[in-house]
Design a protein around this motif. Structure first.
Motif, PDB file in Angstrom:
ATOM      1  N   ARG A   1       0.810  -1.204   0.000  1.00 42.92           N
ATOM      2  CA  ARG A   1       0.000   0.000   0.000  1.00 42.92           C
ATOM      3  C   ARG A   1       0.855   1.271   0.000  1.00 42.92           C
ATOM      4  NH1 ARG A   1      -4.974  -0.641  -0.185  1.00 42.92           N
ATOM      5  NH2 ARG A   1      -4.913  -2.697   0.780  1.00 42.92           N
ATOM      6  N   GLY A   2       1.968   1.233   0.717  1.00 47.04           N
ATOM      7  CA  GLY A   2       2.843   2.403   0.734  1.00 47.04           C
ATOM      8  C   GLY A   2       3.435   2.696  -0.624  1.00 47.04           C
ATOM      9  N   ALA A   3       3.861   1.645  -1.321  1.00 49.78           N
ATOM     10  CA  ALA A   3       4.406   1.827  -2.666  1.00 49.78           C
ATOM     11  C   ALA A   3       3.329   2.312  -3.626  1.00 49.78           C
ATOM     12  CB  ALA A   3       5.014   0.516  -3.157  1.00 49.78           C
ATOM     13  N   ALA A   4       2.122   1.766  -3.491  1.00 49.18           N
ATOM     14  CA  ALA A   4       1.017   2.189  -4.363  1.00 49.18           C
ATOM     15  C   ALA A   4       0.730   3.669  -4.188  1.00 49.18           C
ATOM     16  CB  ALA A   4      -0.224   1.352  -4.063  1.00 49.18           C
ATOM     17  N   GLU A   5       0.757   4.135  -2.948  1.00 45.02           N
ATOM     18  CA  GLU A   5       0.514   5.556  -2.693  1.00 45.02           C
ATOM     19  C   GLU A   5       1.640   6.415  -3.254  1.00 45.02           C
ATOM     20  OE1 GLU A   5      -0.022   8.629   1.084  1.00 45.02           O
ATOM     21  OE2 GLU A   5      -0.184   6.463   1.410  1.00 45.02           O
TER      22      GLU A   5
ATOM     23  N   ILE B   1       3.536   5.724  -5.790  1.00 44.56           N
ATOM     24  CA  ILE B   1       3.431   5.716  -7.252  1.00 44.56           C
ATOM     25  C   ILE B   1       2.352   6.690  -7.704  1.00 44.56           C
ATOM     26  CG2 ILE B   1       2.758   4.316  -9.240  1.00 44.56           C
ATOM     27  CD1 ILE B   1       3.931   1.890  -7.679  1.00 44.56           C
ATOM     28  N   GLY B   2       1.196   6.615  -7.056  1.00 43.79           N
ATOM     29  CA  GLY B   2       0.052   7.394  -7.501  1.00 43.79           C
ATOM     30  C   GLY B   2       0.133   8.872  -7.197  1.00 43.79           C
ATOM     31  N   SER B   3       0.686   9.230  -6.045  1.00 43.41           N
ATOM     32  CA  SER B   3       0.647  10.635  -5.633  1.00 43.41           C
ATOM     33  C   SER B   3       1.991  11.344  -5.695  1.00 43.41           C
ATOM     34  CB  SER B   3       0.100  10.740  -4.203  1.00 43.41           C
ATOM     35  OG  SER B   3       0.951  10.057  -3.294  1.00 43.41           O
ATOM     36  N   LYS B   4       3.084  10.594  -5.727  1.00 42.33           N
ATOM     37  CA  LYS B   4       4.403  11.221  -5.658  1.00 42.33           C
ATOM     38  C   LYS B   4       5.291  10.902  -6.849  1.00 42.33           C
ATOM     39  CE  LYS B   4       4.251  10.973  -0.590  1.00 42.33           C
ATOM     40  NZ  LYS B   4       4.901  10.434   0.630  1.00 42.33           N
TER      41      LYS B   4
ATOM     42  N   ALA C   1      12.441  -2.372  -4.658  1.00 42.20           N
ATOM     43  CA  ALA C   1      12.268  -3.754  -4.222  1.00 42.20           C
ATOM     44  C   ALA C   1      11.561  -3.854  -2.883  1.00 42.20           C
ATOM     45  CB  ALA C   1      13.633  -4.442  -4.145  1.00 42.20           C
ATOM     46  N   VAL C   2      11.818  -2.914  -1.978  1.00 39.47           N
ATOM     47  CA  VAL C   2      11.229  -2.976  -0.640  1.00 39.47           C
ATOM     48  C   VAL C   2       9.705  -2.908  -0.675  1.00 39.47           C
ATOM     49  CG1 VAL C   2      11.361  -0.481  -0.234  1.00 39.47           C
ATOM     50  CG2 VAL C   2      11.447  -2.059   1.723  1.00 39.47           C
ATOM     51  N   GLY C   3       9.147  -2.303  -1.730  1.00 34.98           N
ATOM     52  CA  GLY C   3       7.699  -2.174  -1.822  1.00 34.98           C
ATOM     53  C   GLY C   3       7.033  -3.264  -2.627  1.00 34.98           C
TER      54      GLY C   3
END
Length: 392
Positions: A310-314, A316-319, A325-327
């Motif tokens: 979820r952190g990586a998805a956010e 990607i989408g907002s930043k 790899a960690v995400g």
């Protein structure tokens, strides 16, 4: 796969229209539909897609006359994406119906393609216009070198004053290299030609609502159009309204206005370009995708998938962050560096597409691992190669 050369960065606006004029219209409080229809009058490069069912009788002569009139009055350049080879080949070979077997479909296409171009040659020759055949497969546009060759060839033909007639190369295309139908081909050709208007001509007057009334304007495909589009029931073509609506969505993301209209309507192309309330108009998005990112998102076919947390998805989408790899929670499929991949969030929703920096095996091996140095070899998909898909 490597991305194609992006030659559209020199445009000042998303679709080559007059930005100051659009800004003035917005300041005057014009409705979005009025602004979009006014912008149609300024479109200079137009793609016209015409389906198999619309090519009968004097359709070629009517199309040629209208194109000649537009070229003569305004100097606009036009590209035609034409169906019809298989349908004409079915008749030429004496078949009772459109075949389902791939070999017979290819045979019909081979037999009909020469007839199709002869019809265009004769009709456009009567009004003093040259036509040129361009046959493509999906594999052509998925390859950088061939994509750039196609772009250069189309640009040279337009500069020479010819009318490119583009069709899928059905005589050699198999499922792995097919576009699906010519509506999708037209959407992919839109950024290739830097077109600012795509006209999808069909046997219906546009997108119809639940009561059978024409929908004049669509702001959001997801909210206003998808549920109204049905599958094709024609035995002639393969597109149908669902395909046209999806092609419209993709072309608007490339900065082009799109109109779905009836081929049988007299002067339909001229009326559309004049801003008349005909057909269904899909307005170009304010901020288009570059040709390169449109290629990544809507031309390349994903060879695999990456599941991110979820952190990586956010991020990607907002930043607009790279996928590290960690995400990464896991991978699916078998892909190599440079292959297109789909990116999914933990809920299974596709949120992006991109070009992998490493193989599926390497991505799986380092998934969830965090590096302490600045080597940068934990980047699975770099942000420059990543396209966030519209949430709509």
């Amino acid at each position: 796969m490597i991305d194609p050369e992006d030659r559209t960065a020199t445009k000042d606006t998303a679709d080559g229209r007059d930005a100051d004029a659009d800004a003035d219209a917005a300041a005057d409080g014009d409705a979005p539909e009025e602004r979009a229809r006014a912008a149609l009058k300024r479109c200079r490069r137009i793609i016209v897609k015409i389906g198999s069912k619309s090519l009968s009788g004097d359709a070629w002569d009517r199309l040629a006359a209208e194109v000649a009139a537009l070229r003569g009055r305004s100097g606009r350049s036009l590209v035609i994406v034409s169906s019809g080879a298989i349908a004409l080949g079915v008749a030429k070979l004496g078949l009772k119906a459109r075949p389902k077997d791939m070999a017979w479909l290819q045979a019909a296409a081979a037999a009909g393609q020469s007839v199709l171009m002869q019809r265009y040659e004769e009709a456009f020759g009567k009004v003093g216009l040259l036509v040129a055949q361009v046959l493509l497969t999906h594999a052509d546009l998925a390859d950088r070198t061939r994509t750039n060759n196609a772009r250069n060839a189309l640009a040279a033909l337009l500069e020479a004053g010819a009318i490119p007639i583009i069709n899928e190369n059905d005589a050699v295309a198999v499922e792995e290299i097919k576009f699906g139908d010519n509506d999708q081909l037209a959407a992919m050709v839109t950024p290739l030609c830097e077109a600012d208007l795509l006209i999808l001509l069909s046997d219906v007057e546009g997108l119809l609502d639940g009561d059978g009334r024409r929908v004049p304007f669509v702001r959001s495909v997801a909210r206003e159009a998808r549920h109204l589009a049905g599958a094709s029931t024609s035995g002639v073509g393969t597109g149908g309204m669902a395909s046209k609506v999806e092609a419209a969505r993709r072309a608007t993301l490339a900065g082009s206005h799109v109109v779905i209209g009836a081929a049988r309507e007299p002067g339909i192309i001229t009326r559309i370009i004049s801003g008349e309330d005909v057909g269904t108009l899909f307005a170009a998005v304010p901020q288009r995708l570059s040709a390169r990112k449109h290629w990544i998102a809507y031309t390349l076919r994903p060879r695999g998938a990456i599941l991110v947390d979820r952190g990586a998805a956010e991020a990607i989408g907002s930043k607009n962050r790279s996928i590290l790899a960690v995400g990464v929670l896991g991978v699916r499929g078998t892909f190599l560096p440079g292959d297109a991949v789909a990116v999914f969030d933990p809920d299974g929703v596709e949120i992006a597409r991109g070009l992998a920096r490493m193989s599926a095996g390497d991505a799986a091996r380092i998934a969830r691992k965090k590096r302490d140095d600045d080597a940068g070899d934990d980047v699975v998909v770099h942000r420059d190669d990543l396209v966030v898909l519209p949430s709509e």
